[in-house]
Every structure is written in C-alpha cells, then in structure tokens.
Design a protein around this motif. Structure first.
Motif, PDB file in Angstrom:
ATOM      1  N   LEU A 179      53.212 -63.119  32.549  1.00  0.00           N
ATOM      2  CA  LEU A 179      53.438 -61.822  32.086  1.00  0.00           C
ATOM      3  C   LEU A 179      54.241 -62.650  30.574  1.00  0.00           C
ATOM      4  O   LEU A 179      53.603 -61.763  29.611  1.00  0.00           O
ATOM      5  N   LEU A 180      54.497 -63.994  30.657  1.00  0.00           N
ATOM      6  CA  LEU A 180      55.116 -64.697  29.323  1.00  0.00           C
ATOM      7  C   LEU A 180      53.584 -65.920  29.707  1.00  0.00           C
ATOM      8  O   LEU A 180      54.029 -66.394  30.611  1.00  0.00           O
ATOM      9  N   ALA A 233      54.839 -66.472  24.471  1.00  0.00           N
ATOM     10  CA  ALA A 233      53.861 -65.171  24.003  1.00  0.00           C
ATOM     11  C   ALA A 233      53.339 -64.171  24.865  1.00  0.00           C
ATOM     12  O   ALA A 233      52.978 -64.701  26.440  1.00  0.00           O
ATOM     13  N   ASP A 234      53.049 -63.164  24.965  1.00  0.00           N
ATOM     14  CA  ASP A 234      52.150 -61.828  25.811  1.00  0.00           C
ATOM     15  C   ASP A 234      51.289 -62.472  26.682  1.00  0.00           C
ATOM     16  O   ASP A 234      50.734 -62.168  25.613  1.00  0.00           O
ATOM     17  N   ARG A 235      51.685 -62.417  27.571  1.00  0.00           N
ATOM     18  CA  ARG A 235      49.577 -62.048  28.430  1.00  0.00           C
ATOM     19  C   ARG A 235      48.802 -61.406  28.061  1.00  0.00           C
ATOM     20  O   ARG A 235      47.637 -61.444  27.747  1.00  0.00           O
ATOM     21  N   TYR A 236      49.366 -59.743  27.847  1.00  0.00           N
ATOM     22  CA  TYR A 236      48.058 -58.693  28.345  1.00  0.00           C
ATOM     23  C   TYR A 236      48.630 -58.158  26.303  1.00  0.00           C
ATOM     24  O   TYR A 236      48.261 -56.947  26.552  1.00  0.00           O
ATOM     25  N   HIS A 237      48.495 -58.372  25.616  1.00  0.00           N
ATOM     26  CA  HIS A 237      48.825 -57.979  24.374  1.00  0.00           C
ATOM     27  C   HIS A 237      47.822 -56.941  24.054  1.00  0.00           C
ATOM     28  O   HIS A 237      46.999 -57.392  24.419  1.00  0.00           O
ATOM     29  N   GLU A 238      48.212 -55.794  23.865  1.00  0.00           N
ATOM     30  CA  GLU A 238      46.903 -54.727  23.009  1.00  0.00           C
ATOM     31  C   GLU A 238      46.486 -54.270  24.106  1.00  0.00           C
ATOM     32  O   GLU A 238      44.782 -53.923  24.156  1.00  0.00           O
ATOM     33  N   ARG A 239      47.409 -54.063  25.501  1.00  0.00           N
ATOM     34  CA  ARG A 239      46.189 -53.549  26.261  1.00  0.00           C
ATOM     35  C   ARG A 239      46.488 -52.305  27.424  1.00  0.00           C
ATOM     36  O   ARG A 239      48.309 -52.832  27.460  1.00  0.00           O
ATOM     37  N   ARG A 268      44.063 -54.002  30.992  1.00  0.00           N
ATOM     38  CA  ARG A 268      42.645 -53.633  30.304  1.00  0.00           C
ATOM     39  C   ARG A 268      42.785 -52.883  28.837  1.00  0.00           C
ATOM     40  O   ARG A 268      43.505 -52.515  27.994  1.00  0.00           O
ATOM     41  N   THR A 269      41.571 -54.006  28.469  1.00  0.00           N
ATOM     42  CA  THR A 269      41.715 -53.422  26.424  1.00  0.00           C
ATOM     43  C   THR A 269      41.291 -52.396  26.253  1.00  0.00           C
ATOM     44  O   THR A 269      39.889 -51.837  27.129  1.00  0.00           O
ATOM     45  N   MET A 270      41.696 -51.307  25.383  1.00  0.00           N
ATOM     46  CA  MET A 270      40.526 -50.286  25.170  1.00  0.00           C
ATOM     47  C   MET A 270      39.431 -50.611  24.127  1.00  0.00           C
ATOM     48  O   MET A 270      39.457 -49.930  23.781  1.00  0.00           O
ATOM     49  N   ARG A 271      39.294 -51.587  23.583  1.00  0.00           N
ATOM     50  CA  ARG A 271      38.210 -51.888  22.364  1.00  0.00           C
ATOM     51  C   ARG A 271      36.668 -51.612  23.419  1.00  0.00           C
ATOM     52  O   ARG A 271      37.051 -52.871  24.415  1.00  0.00           O
ATOM     53  N   SER A 331      50.886 -52.367  26.969  1.00  0.00           N
ATOM     54  CA  SER A 331      51.978 -53.984  26.045  1.00  0.00           C
ATOM     55  C   SER A 331      51.086 -54.172  24.759  1.00  0.00           C
ATOM     56  O   SER A 331      49.984 -53.780  24.040  1.00  0.00           O
ATOM     57  N   PRO A 332      51.885 -54.015  23.925  1.00  0.00           N
ATOM     58  CA  PRO A 332      51.809 -53.611  22.258  1.00  0.00           C
ATOM     59  C   PRO A 332      51.181 -54.403  21.535  1.00  0.00           C
ATOM     60  O   PRO A 332      50.796 -55.921  22.368  1.00  0.00           O
ATOM     61  N   ASN A 333      50.596 -54.378  20.812  1.00  0.00           N
ATOM     62  CA  ASN A 333      49.342 -55.592  19.650  1.00  0.00           C
ATOM     63  C   ASN A 333      50.492 -56.432  19.408  1.00  0.00           C
ATOM     64  O   ASN A 333      50.228 -57.746  19.335  1.00  0.00           O
ATOM     65  N   ASP A 334      51.842 -56.471  18.805  1.00  0.00           N
ATOM     66  CA  ASP A 334      52.319 -57.408  18.780  1.00  0.00           C
ATOM     67  C   ASP A 334      52.545 -58.428  19.761  1.00  0.00           C
ATOM     68  O   ASP A 334      53.069 -58.324  20.602  1.00  0.00           O
ATOM     69  N   ARG A 335      52.357 -60.004  19.477  1.00  0.00           N
ATOM     70  CA  ARG A 335      52.288 -60.745  20.446  1.00  0.00           C
ATOM     71  C   ARG A 335      53.713 -61.371  21.213  1.00  0.00           C
ATOM     72  O   ARG A 335      53.474 -62.039  22.119  1.00  0.00           O
ATOM     73  N   ARG A 336      54.182 -60.766  20.186  1.00  0.00           N
ATOM     74  CA  ARG A 336      55.397 -61.307  21.392  1.00  0.00           C
ATOM     75  C   ARG A 336      56.541 -59.912  21.731  1.00  0.00           C
ATOM     76  O   ARG A 336      57.589 -60.494  21.351  1.00  0.00           O
ATOM     77  N   ALA A 337      55.440 -58.580  21.829  1.00  0.00           N
ATOM     78  CA  ALA A 337      56.720 -57.795  21.937  1.00  0.00           C
ATOM     79  C   ALA A 337      57.606 -57.967  23.359  1.00  0.00           C
ATOM     80  O   ALA A 337      58.556 -57.577  23.021  1.00  0.00           O
ATOM     81  N   LEU A 338      57.003 -58.610  24.324  1.00  0.00           N
ATOM     82  CA  LEU A 338      57.777 -58.269  25.561  1.00  0.00           C
ATOM     83  C   LEU A 338      59.049 -60.108  25.675  1.00  0.00           C
ATOM     84  O   LEU A 338      60.044 -59.633  25.705  1.00  0.00           O
ATOM     85  N   ALA A 339      58.096 -61.062  24.921  1.00  0.00           N
ATOM     86  CA  ALA A 339      58.790 -62.206  24.605  1.00  0.00           C
ATOM     87  C   ALA A 339      60.083 -62.089  24.019  1.00  0.00           C
ATOM     88  O   ALA A 339      61.224 -61.867  24.376  1.00  0.00           O
ATOM     89  N   LYS A 340      60.319 -60.916  23.051  1.00  0.00           N
ATOM     90  CA  LYS A 340      61.666 -60.271  21.711  1.00  0.00           C
ATOM     91  C   LYS A 340      62.403 -59.639  23.045  1.00  0.00           C
ATOM     92  O   LYS A 340      63.315 -59.748  23.023  1.00  0.00           O
TER      93      LYS A 340
END
Ligand SMILES: [Zn+2]
Length: 417
Positions: A194-195, A205-211, A229-232, A168-177
């Motif tokens: 999911l949103l 907004a996306d629940r899983y952004h950047e994961r 899962r976070t990658m950080r 799920s991309p870094n953009d907080r609205r990737a899936l929403a868009k």
C-alpha cells in the motif's frame, strides 16, 4: 500449536460463544456446494481432487469429514484448514460471520510485536480499504472526481458497497499521513504494497495515488490486495496498478469477485469467468451474480480448483478480439484438465462484458448466453473452419488441437458425452 500470545487476544467467554454458535453446515456451505443427503449433506471435498462427492457434513454432531482423504473436523478446524489460518484467525472469521462482537482492548507493545504478521497485513488492508471508501464517498476530491468517474461507467452506489470500491487521493502521501496520524504500523502497509517505504530521506508514499480502488477479497471475505485504476485517458502511466504479492496475497490463487459470487455459483451450479473488475461489477448490476474475473492474469490451476469447490460448470466469456480468443484457447485445456464442464461464449462486435450488459436487460443477456454458449468442440471447430477455407493444411492442426483438448479430460466418461 498456538502461541500463548495469540490466545490472549480473544477472551475465554467469547471464544466459547463463537464455538457454540458456529454451525458446521452453515460454515462449510460458504466454501463447498452441499446437497442434502439423509439427515446431513454431501459435497465435493475441497481438500483433495474429488471427482465424486466424498465430503460429509453432519449437523447433529457439528462436524464434517471426507471419507476419501480424511480431512475435516469442527467449524473452527475446517476454517483453519481451508483458509490456511491460525486458531485465533478462524475464531475471528467465525465471529465476523455470526456478528459476534469480539471485545478489543488496547494491545501492549509486546503483544503488538507478537501479533501474527499475517493478521497485521490483513489489518493494514482493512484500514486502507476503509480509508479509500471514505475518500470516495466523503472527501471533496472523491465526490468531485472519483465518484463521477464511477457514475459515468454506470457503477451504482450499491455496487460501490458490495465491492468496497474507493479512491486514493491525488496527494502522494494521503494514506501515509493517515497511517502516521493513527499510529498504525507503517511496516505492514509497506509489506502489503500500500505504501512505498521511506528511502534516502524521502518519506513513505502511497502506491495508488490518484486512482480508483478495487479491493481484492479472498474467498473468506478479507481484503488481500488492491487494484488501482487510473482515471486519465491516453496517458503514459499504467492503466492498472496491482498489489505486489505478500504473505497474504498470491495472485494466482485469488479470483476477483469470488467472495461476492460464491453463493450464487453454488445455487446456480455454474460460474462465469470474465476478464476485468468492471465486467464483474456490471454483471452483478444486471442481476447476474455468479461471476468472477482473473483480472489480467492467465487462468491458473489453483484458481480453477478454488472455483470447482462451488460448481464444476463454467461459462467462459470473452471479447472477440484476437487476444481474447487466444486467452480462451489457453484456458480450455486447463479447465478440462481440472474436470470442469465448459461452455464458451464470444461477445458480439468485440464488446467486453461491461459494455455488453450495460446496454441490455437481464433477460436479454441470459437469452443471449443461452443461445450462443458453445461447448469446446463446436467452438474450436468453428474457429478453425473459417481459417481452413483458405488453408487446407490447417485441418491437421485442428484435429490435433481438438484431440489434445479431449485428452486433457480426466474422466473417460465425459470424453464420450
Ligand atoms: Zn478429501
């Protein structure tokens, strides 16, 4: 009773083709471990607490029936009952199983409204799962960040496919868009978690952004939820974010990996329980496929009943840290209480299953399991033996504890064994 609208979704000809194609033994076998008996099959009934195989499958008549509780029927009615779904959902399930194309036509607005809410949520999850996988495998960001993350953890492309992994991309609205652009029903994506819904002028907004994303499949192979899962590393944010419960997702009733593991569990007549998503995937990758995970929650009775449909033998694997041992102790009585035959195994050096198997070959892993798996009496005795040396009072506690476990076993015959 089926509403007229849900019937309209599959035309008569396709419906008949699905009904004519589905074979009862084949359909039931996806959920129940069957043994051949005469011209048919028998297995443990999935609809009641069955101790001795009462569930009869008769291929010549294309029906199944439990002679204890009476449940059973045709392939379609079996699926309706076991998946707790509608007639049309059962047809769709069988169509997918037998690769029968179901002609889709544009739904009218009215039909869209009437379409069952469950189906809408499944669809949202399906759309999102595809979106996440595309992001992982085809977007620049996925290829730069997420795919190397999986690779570093030894996750190979075959496992990415088998488990439908994604990003799920870094953009907080990737899936929403994406949902907006394709005209999907936003509310269904909110209902599955999911949103986040739009709120006071703030857009959804996306629940899983950047994961990185682990879809959770139900036993029939439909996506009911996600783990992100976070990658950080060493960050204040939660390591995992999971789907909230919804009308299609009850986390106490799902086991991660069961859909991918069920055939192997039935074939080997044993399941292996581990803790995490990556543990399941790592085991698969060395060729041990009868593995499921509770994914962070304590084992529940519903999960054990689900597992018992495929085999009554279970090996519980856990890392040797204190939390792991405590979790295992909690699971023992519950597993015994559901009539399961248990073996327990502590991994050496506090390793989790992912670390353990990634350093070894399949043969080495299987040999280790065979040599070190313990029944619950030996396991509990050894665990307390060390502590007893320093505190003799613990002996009473040990006895009480072991007796409690034995009392949990429902079948008196097994208590003797
Ligand atoms: Zn029954």
């Amino acid at each position: 009773m089926q509403s007229k609208s849900s019937r309209q979704m599959i035309d008569e000809q396709t419906k008949q083709l699905i009904i004519d194609t589905a074979r009862i033994d084949d359909v039931v076998q996806d959920f129940v471990h069957l043994r051949r008996k005469g011209s048919g099959f028998v297995g443990l009934c999935p609809f009641h607490k069955d101790r001795h195989p009462s569930f009869i499958v008769t291929p010549s008549k294309n029906i199944c029936k439990c002679f204890a509780c009476g449940a059973g029927g045709t392939p379609v009615s079996f699926i309706m009952k076991i998946q707790n779904c509608s007639f049309v959902e059962a047809l769709r399930y069988l169509a997918q199983k037998y690769n029968i194309p179901v002609p889709e036509r544009e739904m009218t607005e009215e039909e869209q409204e009437r379409q069952s809410e469950r189906e809408a949520l499944y669809l949202a999850n399906e759309v999102a799962a595809k979106f996440f996988t595309e992001q992982l495998l085809s977007s620049e960001e996925g290829l730069d960040i997420a795919l190397p993350y999986f690779t570093q953890r030894g996750v190979r492309s075959e496992a990415i496919q088998t488990f439908g992994l994604g990003y799920s991309p870094n953009d907080r609205r990737a899936l929403a868009k994406y949902v907006e652009a394709h005209g999907y029903d936003m509310e269904s994506f909110v209902a599955t978690g999911l949103l986040y819904a739009s709120n006071e002028g703030r857009p959804s907004a996306d629940r899983y952004h950047e994961r990185v994303i682990f879809p959770i499949y139900n036993v029939g192979g439909r996506v009911v939820g996600f783990g992100g899962r976070t990658m950080r590393k060493a960050d204040k944010i939660a390591k995992y974010i999971n789907s909230p419960e919804s009308i299609i997702y009850d986390k106490s009733r799902e086991l991660y990996g069961l859909y991918q593991a069920k055939r192997a569990i039935a074939r080997l007549d044993q399941s292996i329980i581990v803790e995490g998503y990556l543990d399941v995937i790592a085991m698969h990758q060395v060729g041990i496929e009868n593995v499921v995970a509770t994914s962070g929650t304590a084992l529940t009775e519903s999960q054990i009943q689900l597992l018992r449909r495929f085999s009554r033998n279970v090996l519980v694997l856990f890392d040797g840290d204190e939390a792991g041992v405590k979790a295992a102790l909690r699971s023992i009585d519950m597993l015994l209480g559901e009539g399961m035959q248990i073996k327990l195994l502590v991994l050496p050096d506090g390793e989790d299953p992912d670390e353990f198997v990634s350093k070894r070959s399949r043969t080495e892993v299987e040999e280790y399991f065979a040599a070190h798996a313990q029944d619950f009496l030996t396991f509990k005795s050894q665990l307390y033996a060390q502590q007893m040396a320093s505190d003799p009072q613990l002996k009473t506690q040990l006895m009480r504890d072991i007796l409690q476990s034995i009392a949990a076993i429902p079948d008196s015959l097994e208590r003797v064994v």
